[in-house]
Design a protein around this motif. Structure first.
Motif, PDB file in Angstrom:
ATOM      1  N   UNK A 177       0.834  -1.200   0.000  1.00  0.00           N
ATOM      2  CA  UNK A 177       0.000   0.000   0.000  1.00  0.00           C
ATOM      3  C   UNK A 177       0.870   1.252   0.000  1.00  0.00           C
ATOM      4  N   UNK A 178       1.994   1.210   0.689  1.00  0.00           N
ATOM      5  CA  UNK A 178       2.895   2.347   0.707  1.00  0.00           C
ATOM      6  C   UNK A 178       3.562   2.528  -0.660  1.00  0.00           C
ATOM      7  N   UNK A 179       3.718   1.460  -1.412  1.00  0.00           N
ATOM      8  CA  UNK A 179       4.262   1.562  -2.764  1.00  0.00           C
ATOM      9  C   UNK A 179       3.390   2.422  -3.657  1.00  0.00           C
ATOM     10  N   UNK A 180       2.083   2.382  -3.423  1.00  0.00           N
ATOM     11  CA  UNK A 180       1.160   3.227  -4.178  1.00  0.00           C
ATOM     12  C   UNK A 180       1.433   4.693  -3.884  1.00  0.00           C
ATOM     13  N   UNK A 181       1.807   4.987  -2.653  1.00  0.00           N
ATOM     14  CA  UNK A 181       2.140   6.359  -2.286  1.00  0.00           C
ATOM     15  C   UNK A 181       3.367   6.843  -3.046  1.00  0.00           C
ATOM     16  N   UNK A 182       4.367   5.987  -3.204  1.00  0.00           N
ATOM     17  CA  UNK A 182       5.558   6.378  -3.955  1.00  0.00           C
ATOM     18  C   UNK A 182       5.241   6.570  -5.439  1.00  0.00           C
ATOM     19  N   UNK A 183       4.228   5.895  -5.929  1.00  0.00           N
ATOM     20  CA  UNK A 183       3.826   6.094  -7.317  1.00  0.00           C
ATOM     21  C   UNK A 183       3.101   7.421  -7.485  1.00  0.00           C
ATOM     22  N   UNK A 184       2.335   7.831  -6.466  1.00  0.00           N
ATOM     23  CA  UNK A 184       1.559   9.064  -6.568  1.00  0.00           C
ATOM     24  C   UNK A 184       2.404  10.306  -6.265  1.00  0.00           C
ATOM     25  N   UNK A 185       3.431  10.160  -5.439  1.00  0.00           N
ATOM     26  CA  UNK A 185       4.224  11.319  -5.021  1.00  0.00           C
ATOM     27  C   UNK A 185       4.845  12.097  -6.191  1.00  0.00           C
ATOM     28  N   UNK A 186       5.425  11.442  -7.204  1.00  0.00           N
ATOM     29  CA  UNK A 186       5.986  12.220  -8.323  1.00  0.00           C
ATOM     30  C   UNK A 186       4.919  12.937  -9.156  1.00  0.00           C
ATOM     31  N   UNK A 187       3.691  12.508  -9.027  1.00  0.00           N
ATOM     32  CA  UNK A 187       2.619  13.127  -9.810  1.00  0.00           C
ATOM     33  C   UNK A 187       1.994  14.334  -9.122  1.00  0.00           C
ATOM     34  N   UNK A 188       2.403  14.629  -7.889  1.00  0.00           N
ATOM     35  CA  UNK A 188       1.764  15.713  -7.136  1.00  0.00           C
ATOM     36  C   UNK A 188       1.868  17.062  -7.838  1.00  0.00           C
ATOM     37  N   UNK A 189       2.995  17.334  -8.439  1.00  0.00           N
ATOM     38  CA  UNK A 189       3.157  18.620  -9.132  1.00  0.00           C
ATOM     39  C   UNK A 189       2.183  18.721 -10.301  1.00  0.00           C
ATOM     40  N   UNK A 190       2.066  17.644 -11.065  1.00  0.00           N
ATOM     41  CA  UNK A 190       1.128  17.656 -12.193  1.00  0.00           C
ATOM     42  C   UNK A 190      -0.322  17.735 -11.725  1.00  0.00           C
ATOM     43  N   UNK A 191      -0.638  17.023 -10.651  1.00  0.00           N
ATOM     44  CA  UNK A 191      -1.999  17.071 -10.104  1.00  0.00           C
ATOM     45  C   UNK A 191      -2.322  18.485  -9.639  1.00  0.00           C
TER      46      UNK A 191
END
Length: 71
Positions: free
Chosen positions: A18-32
């Protein structure tokens, strides 16, 4: 004791995945944040809220779906 160790291993593995999903979303925060006209901290808070809700409801609805099915 074996069942307790097995349960801890399973829960630890689930938390790791589940924490791996967080690492996938973190680089997208700027685009989001750019797409939704939000600050990065607001976008990060929304991703965190999503992750927490996802984790809690997975623990709740998983056993319920096993017991009652998809419906």
């Amino acid at each position: 004791m074996k069942d307790k160790n097995k349960m801890l291993l399973i829960l630890g593995s689930m938390a790791f995945l589940a924490n791996g999903d967080n690492y996938a979303a973190a680089p997208l925060l700027i685009n989001i944040s750019k797409d939704l006209n939000l600050t990065v901290s607001t976008a990060a808070m929304s991703v965190t809220a999503y992750m927490l809700a996802f984790g809690v409801f997975t623990l709740l609805f998983g056993p319920l779906s096993d017991r009652f099915g998809k419906v």
